[in-house]
Write a protein that holds these residues in place. Structure first.
Motif, PDB file in Angstrom:
ATOM      1  N   THR A 259       8.870   8.596 -11.817  1.00 28.23           N
ATOM      2  CA  THR A 259       8.355   8.878 -13.167  1.00 28.23           C
ATOM      3  C   THR A 259       7.547   7.693 -13.677  1.00 28.23           C
ATOM      4  OG1 THR A 259      10.252  10.299 -13.666  1.00 28.23           O
ATOM      5  CG2 THR A 259       8.997   9.444 -15.532  1.00 28.23           C
ATOM      6  N   HIS A 260       8.084   6.495 -13.490  1.00 24.24           N
ATOM      7  CA  HIS A 260       7.381   5.287 -13.929  1.00 24.24           C
ATOM      8  C   HIS A 260       6.066   5.123 -13.177  1.00 24.24           C
ATOM      9  CE1 HIS A 260       6.944   1.213 -15.485  1.00 24.24           C
ATOM     10  NE2 HIS A 260       6.653   0.825 -14.256  1.00 24.24           N
ATOM     11  N   GLU A 261       6.073   5.401 -11.886  1.00 27.86           N
ATOM     12  CA  GLU A 261       4.863   5.259 -11.079  1.00 27.86           C
ATOM     13  C   GLU A 261       3.782   6.243 -11.528  1.00 27.86           C
ATOM     14  OE1 GLU A 261       4.313   4.492  -6.447  1.00 27.86           O
ATOM     15  OE2 GLU A 261       4.895   6.566  -6.853  1.00 27.86           O
ATOM     16  N   ILE A 262       4.183   7.485 -11.802  1.00 24.22           N
ATOM     17  CA  ILE A 262       3.226   8.496 -12.255  1.00 24.22           C
ATOM     18  C   ILE A 262       2.598   8.084 -13.580  1.00 24.22           C
ATOM     19  CG2 ILE A 262       3.024  10.866 -13.106  1.00 24.22           C
ATOM     20  CD1 ILE A 262       5.191  11.611 -11.018  1.00 24.22           C
TER      21      ILE A 262
ATOM     22  N   LEU B 139      17.862   7.006  -9.192  1.00 24.20           N
ATOM     23  CA  LEU B 139      17.013   5.820  -9.162  1.00 24.20           C
ATOM     24  C   LEU B 139      15.605   6.168  -8.700  1.00 24.20           C
ATOM     25  CD1 LEU B 139      16.440   2.778  -9.202  1.00 24.20           C
ATOM     26  CD2 LEU B 139      17.398   2.647  -6.887  1.00 24.20           C
ATOM     27  N   VAL B 140      15.506   6.927  -7.618  1.00 24.65           N
ATOM     28  CA  VAL B 140      14.186   7.306  -7.089  1.00 24.65           C
ATOM     29  C   VAL B 140      13.420   8.140  -8.108  1.00 24.65           C
ATOM     30  CG1 VAL B 140      12.995   8.596  -5.274  1.00 24.65           C
ATOM     31  CG2 VAL B 140      14.978   7.193  -4.696  1.00 24.65           C
ATOM     32  N   GLY B 141      14.114   9.052  -8.790  1.00 23.02           N
ATOM     33  CA  GLY B 141      13.473   9.868  -9.814  1.00 23.02           C
ATOM     34  C   GLY B 141      12.909   9.017 -10.940  1.00 23.02           C
ATOM     35  N   SER B 142      13.670   8.014 -11.359  1.00 26.15           N
ATOM     36  CA  SER B 142      13.218   7.113 -12.416  1.00 26.15           C
ATOM     37  C   SER B 142      12.005   6.309 -11.975  1.00 26.15           C
ATOM     38  CB  SER B 142      14.360   6.176 -12.812  1.00 26.15           C
ATOM     39  OG  SER B 142      13.946   5.270 -13.814  1.00 26.15           O
ATOM     40  N   LEU B 143      12.026   5.843 -10.738  1.00 28.50           N
ATOM     41  CA  LEU B 143      10.901   5.062 -10.202  1.00 28.50           C
ATOM     42  C   LEU B 143       9.646   5.920 -10.054  1.00 28.50           C
ATOM     43  CD1 LEU B 143      12.749   3.001  -7.433  1.00 28.50           C
ATOM     44  CD2 LEU B 143      12.051   2.214  -9.703  1.00 28.50           C
TER      45      LEU B 143
ATOM     46  N   ASP C  54       0.807  -1.217   0.000  1.00 31.25           N
ATOM     47  CA  ASP C  54       0.000   0.000   0.000  1.00 31.25           C
ATOM     48  C   ASP C  54       0.848   1.280   0.000  1.00 31.25           C
ATOM     49  OD1 ASP C  54       0.993  -0.497   2.528  1.00 31.25           O
ATOM     50  OD2 ASP C  54      -0.713   0.409   3.552  1.00 31.25           O
ATOM     51  N   LYS C  55       2.173   1.140  -0.162  1.00 30.77           N
ATOM     52  CA  LYS C  55       3.060   2.302  -0.104  1.00 30.77           C
ATOM     53  C   LYS C  55       3.477   2.733  -1.515  1.00 30.77           C
ATOM     54  CE  LYS C  55       3.548   2.911   4.389  1.00 30.77           C
ATOM     55  NZ  LYS C  55       4.720   2.439   5.109  1.00 30.77           N
ATOM     56  N   THR C  56       3.528   4.046  -1.727  1.00 31.90           N
ATOM     57  CA  THR C  56       4.042   4.591  -2.977  1.00 31.90           C
ATOM     58  C   THR C  56       5.570   4.577  -2.949  1.00 31.90           C
ATOM     59  OG1 THR C  56       4.078   6.851  -2.103  1.00 31.90           O
ATOM     60  CG2 THR C  56       2.032   6.113  -3.181  1.00 31.90           C
ATOM     61  N   VAL C  57       6.178   4.922  -4.078  1.00 35.65           N
ATOM     62  CA  VAL C  57       7.638   5.013  -4.137  1.00 35.65           C
ATOM     63  C   VAL C  57       8.136   6.067  -3.155  1.00 35.65           C
ATOM     64  CG1 VAL C  57       9.588   5.734  -5.588  1.00 35.65           C
ATOM     65  CG2 VAL C  57       7.859   4.189  -6.507  1.00 35.65           C
ATOM     66  N   SER C  58       7.436   7.198  -3.099  1.00 36.08           N
ATOM     67  CA  SER C  58       7.843   8.288  -2.220  1.00 36.08           C
ATOM     68  C   SER C  58       7.813   7.853  -0.753  1.00 36.08           C
ATOM     69  CB  SER C  58       6.931   9.503  -2.424  1.00 36.08           C
ATOM     70  OG  SER C  58       7.312  10.568  -1.579  1.00 36.08           O
ATOM     71  N   LYS C  59       6.731   7.190  -0.337  1.00 37.28           N
ATOM     72  CA  LYS C  59       6.611   6.723   1.048  1.00 37.28           C
ATOM     73  C   LYS C  59       7.653   5.648   1.350  1.00 37.28           C
ATOM     74  CE  LYS C  59       3.049   9.145   2.536  1.00 37.28           C
ATOM     75  NZ  LYS C  59       3.184  10.112   3.660  1.00 37.28           N
ATOM     76  N   THR C  60       7.884   4.781   0.381  1.00 33.07           N
ATOM     77  CA  THR C  60       8.884   3.718   0.555  1.00 33.07           C
ATOM     78  C   THR C  60      10.266   4.310   0.751  1.00 33.07           C
ATOM     79  OG1 THR C  60       7.591   2.172  -0.808  1.00 33.07           O
ATOM     80  CG2 THR C  60       9.939   1.699  -0.529  1.00 33.07           C
ATOM     81  N   PHE C  61      10.587   5.318  -0.063  1.00 35.02           N
ATOM     82  CA  PHE C  61      11.905   5.953   0.043  1.00 35.02           C
ATOM     83  C   PHE C  61      12.046   6.696   1.368  1.00 35.02           C
ATOM     84  CE2 PHE C  61      14.835   9.559  -1.006  1.00 35.02           C
ATOM     85  CZ  PHE C  61      15.989   8.784  -1.084  1.00 35.02           C
ATOM     86  N   ASP C  62      10.968   7.294   1.855  1.00 34.36           N
ATOM     87  CA  ASP C  62      11.007   7.972   3.156  1.00 34.36           C
ATOM     88  C   ASP C  62      11.359   6.976   4.270  1.00 34.36           C
ATOM     89  OD1 ASP C  62      10.376  10.379   2.031  1.00 34.36           O
ATOM     90  OD2 ASP C  62       8.252  10.328   2.558  1.00 34.36           O
ATOM     91  N   CYS C  63      10.716   5.814   4.251  1.00 37.39           N
ATOM     92  CA  CYS C  63      10.998   4.782   5.267  1.00 37.39           C
ATOM     93  C   CYS C  63      12.434   4.285   5.139  1.00 37.39           C
ATOM     94  CB  CYS C  63      10.029   3.615   5.109  1.00 37.39           C
ATOM     95  SG  CYS C  63       8.303   4.026   5.447  1.00 37.39           S
ATOM     96  N   PHE C  64      12.878   4.082   3.908  1.00 33.37           N
ATOM     97  CA  PHE C  64      14.235   3.608   3.639  1.00 33.37           C
ATOM     98  C   PHE C  64      15.259   4.626   4.142  1.00 33.37           C
ATOM     99  CE2 PHE C  64      17.857   2.982   0.655  1.00 33.37           C
ATOM    100  CZ  PHE C  64      18.138   1.653   0.949  1.00 33.37           C
TER     101      PHE C  64
END
Length: 231
Positions: A181-184, A175-179, A113-123
């Protein structure tokens, strides 16, 4: 606080890490001993002042609660050591915290249920926690870890990144930027599909309504024209 002190004067940070500079001299037997007060030179006083300045900078940063705990301490290093023990714990406590953080890093996975942004915040929270205890993880390992923590439906994108990029030189923010963009783009396609599905559903409903109206009209006409109809 560490960065602020270093940016003000690196000698202040040296005093916090190493303690005050105590002017020394050799006695008659050749041993190093502290100088007496009347033997201290102007240069020695300047060295003493470095620790005073560092101590003053620390005191200015504290609120009343913290200040009351360390106000009687006379060296910047002792103050810093006291703060470390109070807020980070003893060496055993630190080892426990580091162990928990490293375990969280090792087992880190993207949640459904987590987006890339939320996942990266936790990481980032885990990685920064480890860094705060003095352990630095090389960026290529962070890239690899985050990439392989993604869920299975990211397999296609993960493979594309591995084939197109050199993971040894790929930056984490790239990497996060690429992910992202793909998610959007993926969310955009899902929205379009949802809109199309709703349109098709509406057409089906309208079609059924029209068929229902036509069937009622046909039955009404049939009953009206039938001479055997009791009505």
């Amino acid at each position: 606080m560490r960065l602020f002190i270093k940016s003000s004067d690196y000698l202040f940070w040296d005093a916090i890490e190493d303690g005050p500079i105590i002017p020394m001299k050799r006695d008659d037997e050749g041993r190093l001993v502290p100088k007496r007060k009347n033997e201290i030179s102007e240069d020695d006083k300047k060295k003493f002042q470095i620790d005073d300045n560092a101590l003053h900078m620390l005191f200015c940063a504290f609120g009343p609660d913290i200040y009351s705990k360390v106000s009687s301490i006379e060296s910047a290093k002792e103050v810093w050591d006291t703060l470390e023990t109070t807020y980070e714990g003893t060496s055993d406590v630190k080892e426990t915290k580091i162990g928990i953080l490293n375990l969280s890093y090792k087992n880190f996975k993207m949640e459904p249920d987590k987006t890339v942004s939320k996942t990266f915040d936790c990481f980032s929270t885990i990685v920064n926690g480890i860094k705060g205890f003095g352990e630095i993880i090389p960026e290529d390992k962070l890239v690899w870890k985050l990439l392989y923590s993604l869920l299975e439906y990211w397999d296609g994108k993960r493979t594309a990144i591995i084939e197109a990029k050199n993971l040894k030189t790929l930056k984490l923010d790239e990497l996060v930027g690429s992910l992202l963009t793909h998610e959007i783009m993926k969310l955009g396609r899902e929205d379009e599909m949802e809109i199309e599905e709703r349109r098709v559903e509406k057409l089906e409903v309208d079609k059924k309504k029209k068929l229902g109206v036509a069937l009622k009209a046909s039955l009404h006409e049939e009953s009206t024209c039938n001479p055997l109809n009791p009505a």
